[in-house]
Design an enzyme around this catalytic site. Structure first.
Site, PDB file in Angstrom:
ATOM      1  N   PHE A   1       0.808  -1.219   0.000  1.00 48.47           N
ATOM      2  CA  PHE A   1       0.000   0.000   0.000  1.00 48.47           C
ATOM      3  C   PHE A   1       0.844   1.273   0.000  1.00 48.47           C
ATOM      4  O   PHE A   1       0.409   2.322  -0.457  1.00 48.47           O
ATOM      5  CB  PHE A   1      -0.955   0.042   1.197  1.00 48.47           C
TER       6      PHE A   1
ATOM      7  N   HIS B   1     -21.262   1.273  15.756  1.00 44.26           N
ATOM      8  CA  HIS B   1     -22.511   0.487  15.723  1.00 44.26           C
ATOM      9  C   HIS B   1     -23.505   0.944  16.805  1.00 44.26           C
ATOM     10  O   HIS B   1     -24.667   1.207  16.532  1.00 44.26           O
ATOM     11  CB  HIS B   1     -22.237  -0.998  15.962  1.00 44.26           C
TER      12      HIS B   1
HETATM   13  C1  BG6 Z   1     -17.473  -5.666  13.649  1.00 48.77           C
HETATM   14  C2  BG6 Z   1     -16.503  -5.715  14.794  1.00 48.77           C
HETATM   15  O1  BG6 Z   1     -17.625  -4.357  13.177  1.00 48.77           O
HETATM   16  O2  BG6 Z   1     -18.726  -6.147  14.087  1.00 48.77           O
HETATM   17  C3  BG6 Z   1     -16.390  -7.109  15.362  1.00 48.77           C
HETATM   18  O3  BG6 Z   1     -15.229  -5.281  14.343  1.00 48.77           O
HETATM   19  C4  BG6 Z   1     -17.746  -7.657  15.709  1.00 48.77           C
HETATM   20  O4  BG6 Z   1     -15.565  -7.116  16.523  1.00 48.77           O
HETATM   21  C5  BG6 Z   1     -18.704  -7.486  14.524  1.00 48.77           C
HETATM   22  O5  BG6 Z   1     -17.609  -9.028  16.037  1.00 48.77           O
HETATM   23  C6  BG6 Z   1     -20.110  -7.851  14.925  1.00 48.77           C
HETATM   24  O6  BG6 Z   1     -20.909  -7.814  13.775  1.00 48.77           O
HETATM   25  P1  BG6 Z   1     -22.274  -8.615  13.731  1.00 48.77           P
HETATM   26  O7  BG6 Z   1     -22.875  -8.238  12.432  1.00 48.77           O
HETATM   27  O8  BG6 Z   1     -21.936 -10.062  13.867  1.00 48.77           O
HETATM   28  O9  BG6 Z   1     -23.054  -8.127  14.906  1.00 48.77           O
END
Ligand code: BG6
Length: 534
Positions: free
Chosen positions: A127, A285
């Protein structure tokens, strides 16, 4: 008890149709196409940086495969994986096909796999080394000619945030990023989260990126926004008249949001050491979930209107002084324990983790949104690795009725709750009280339960499908705008800095397979509440 968000007759017919009952394999009504009935994606070439990583094999390539399988990809489509490893095109194809076999939500046929893999290519590059980009440029141009992709590019940066600027600088200086005003062709960049490491690094990252890109070309991915159940939060709130009047501090007692995972850090010890749970899950999230629960109705469904309302929520979050951080936040790290009866090691014993690490794998916080709608309503959030199960839920708990008619005290007076099961067992429940049949006046909480699987069938797209598809279409509604990210950092950075000043205390370790530190319980007890059992 009771189960009963029943389909209307009309809907029943649809949900029983062979299409929707097709489960994992067959054709199904494609919500992507319905959402964009009038749009058809332009020819395009997707370049994935970080192509040898787990995300590409587990999520991105299976998502592209399913988009193709559903007919959602343009006919003129090619994908190029870029990484440092010494793969041939065939090595790369073989690895990606294994990924699809293992992780795709649909079971691939050999014929479909063959067709898809003929559109996959590999390009070796470091990169940081300009040579890799110098050779990438003519390679992509040649693919444009062979596959009619017309110079349109989506660059997916499935790499650590520290590499974003380097990659974008090289892409720009090698003529691979066009100006937004170029109406003949487009270049868009998808960035994996977290966007920066804290507030200052996110500000400078944004400054660096905008040297080469217009904000409209930047797609900050938060895959939670691509989940059907998350998108449904706005539909639930703003297309139903019966809930919105109650959605405020007059009626809501508290909101709880949990993102629990039973997995540990798996092979990502080095990432976790530099990130930790707050940067991995909460900054993005979980804050997105909070915004969707708390925001005002947007004036329309344009990306700008929706994102404006989310930003207003983040701006209204009370920032904590050091004393308040101690009062309103908790962190923890898993020690050895058991998950589903199997022994698992402590975080400090995981691969590529410092044996004296102070990185948090669990966090809980009480958040206050200081606006007219939410003043006085605590939002309790928690997230963690190695908790007893995988479960993401939002629980809105309403105030109790007065203890006058049916209940003599709070202990016997179960409040109403609306529970959004984001995953698994996706659905929504409403809990209310009912009289138990008989001569005694016994009251019992019961549930009305809506489940996606039984109502709509299982053929819902994966979050990454929806998001990649939207990016090809140029729709950034479900991506985070820079001010969302910065406002989230503004609240969280002082907390992370405060935690970083002192090592974890003994009581901040929790055995794997338990619900985090006991102290996280106390966070709620102060207000006379408890976490909803999941
Ligand atoms: C990711 C994180 O963004 O989301 C992970 O980096 C996590 O640590 C994952 O396990 C969880 O995603 P989902 O869709 O399984 O809830």
């Amino acid at each position: 008890m009771a189960n009963s968000a029943q389909p209307s007759d009309n809907q029943k017919d649809q949900s029983m149709s062979p299409q929707n009952k097709s489960g994992n394999n067959g054709p199904f009504k494609n919500p992507l196409k319905e959402a964009h009935q009038h749009s058809s994606p332009d020819p395009c070439l997707i370049v994935i940086f970080g192509a040898s990583g787990d995300l590409t094999m587990r999520k991105l390539i299976p998502a592209l495969y399913n988009l193709m399988y559903d007919g959602s990809l343009p006919q003129n489509f090619v994908c190029v994986g870029v990484a440092r490893r010494d793969f041939s095109h065939d090595d790369f194809r073989k690895k990606m096909m294994d990924g699809i076999r293992q992780f795709s939500r649909t079971k691939p046929s050999d014929e479909e796999l063959e067709k898809f893999s003929s559109r996959l290519f590999y390009h070796k590059a470091d990169f940081a080394d300009d040579n890799g980009y110098k050779t990438l440029q003519p390679f992509l141009q040649d693919l444009d000619k062979r596959y009619g992709t017309r110079g349109n590019r989506v660059f997916y940066l499935a790499v650590q945030a520290s590499a974003f600027t380097t990659i974008v600088d090289h892409l720009k200086s090698n003529g691979l990023i066009y100006s937004l005003s170029d109406k003949e062709r487009f270049s868009r960049i998808i960035l994996e989260k977290p966007f920066g490491h804290d507030l200052n690094s996110a500000i400078s990252l944004q400054a660096d990126l905008t040297n080469n890109l217009h904000e409209q070309q930047i797609y900050r991915i938060d895959h939670y926004l691509g989940k059907e159940t998350v998108q449904n939060l706005l539909v639930f709130r703003f297309s139903n008249a019966i809930f919105e009047g109650l959605w405020n501090n007059r009626y809501v007692d508290n909101v709880q949001i949990t993102v629990a995972e039973s997995i540990g850090v798996e092979s990502r010890g080095d990432f976790y050491e530099s990130a930790g749970l707050v940067r991995d899950i909460i900054q993005n999230h979980l804050m997105q979930l909070l915004c969707l629960v708390a925001m005002e109705p947007p004036t329309n469904l344009t990306p700008q209107a929706i994102r404006d309302e989310k930003v207003k929520v983040l701006e209204a979050i009370r920032h904590y002084s050091e004393a308040e951080i101690g009062q309103f936040t908790r962190r923890g790290q898993y020690s050895p324990g058991f998950i589903e009866g199997e022994p698992v090691v402590a975080y400090r014993k995981e691969d590529r983790v410092n044996p004296n690490s102070n990185v948090e794998t669990f966090a809980a916080m009480e958040i206050h949104i200081e606006n007219w709608r939410w003043s006085g309503v605590p939002f309790y959030i928690r997230a963690g690795k190695r908790l007893p199960k995988r479960s993401t839920e939002i629980v809105v708990t309403f105030k109790r009725t007065p203890n006058i008619l049916f209940h003599k005290d709070d202990k016997h007076n179960t409040p109403n709750q609306i529970i959004f099961r984001i995953q698994p067992n996706e659905g929504t429940s409403i809990q209310f009280n009912s009289k138990v049949p008989g001569s005694m006046n016994i009251i019992q909480p019961v549930n009305m339960d809506f489940q996606y699987a039984s109502y709509f069938g299982r053929g819902v797209p994966e979050a990454y499908e929806r998001l990649i598809y939207d990016c090809i279409l140029g729709d950034n509604t479900l991506f985070a705008r820079v001010d969302e990210s910065l406002n989230s950092w503004k609240f969280l950075t002082p907390i992370l800095e405060y935690w970083a000043k002192s090592p974890l205390k003994e009581e901040e370790f929790y055995p794997a397979g338990t619900w985090g530190t006991p102290d996280a319980e106390l966070l709620l007890r102060a207000g006379g509440r408890i976490w909803k059992a999941l």
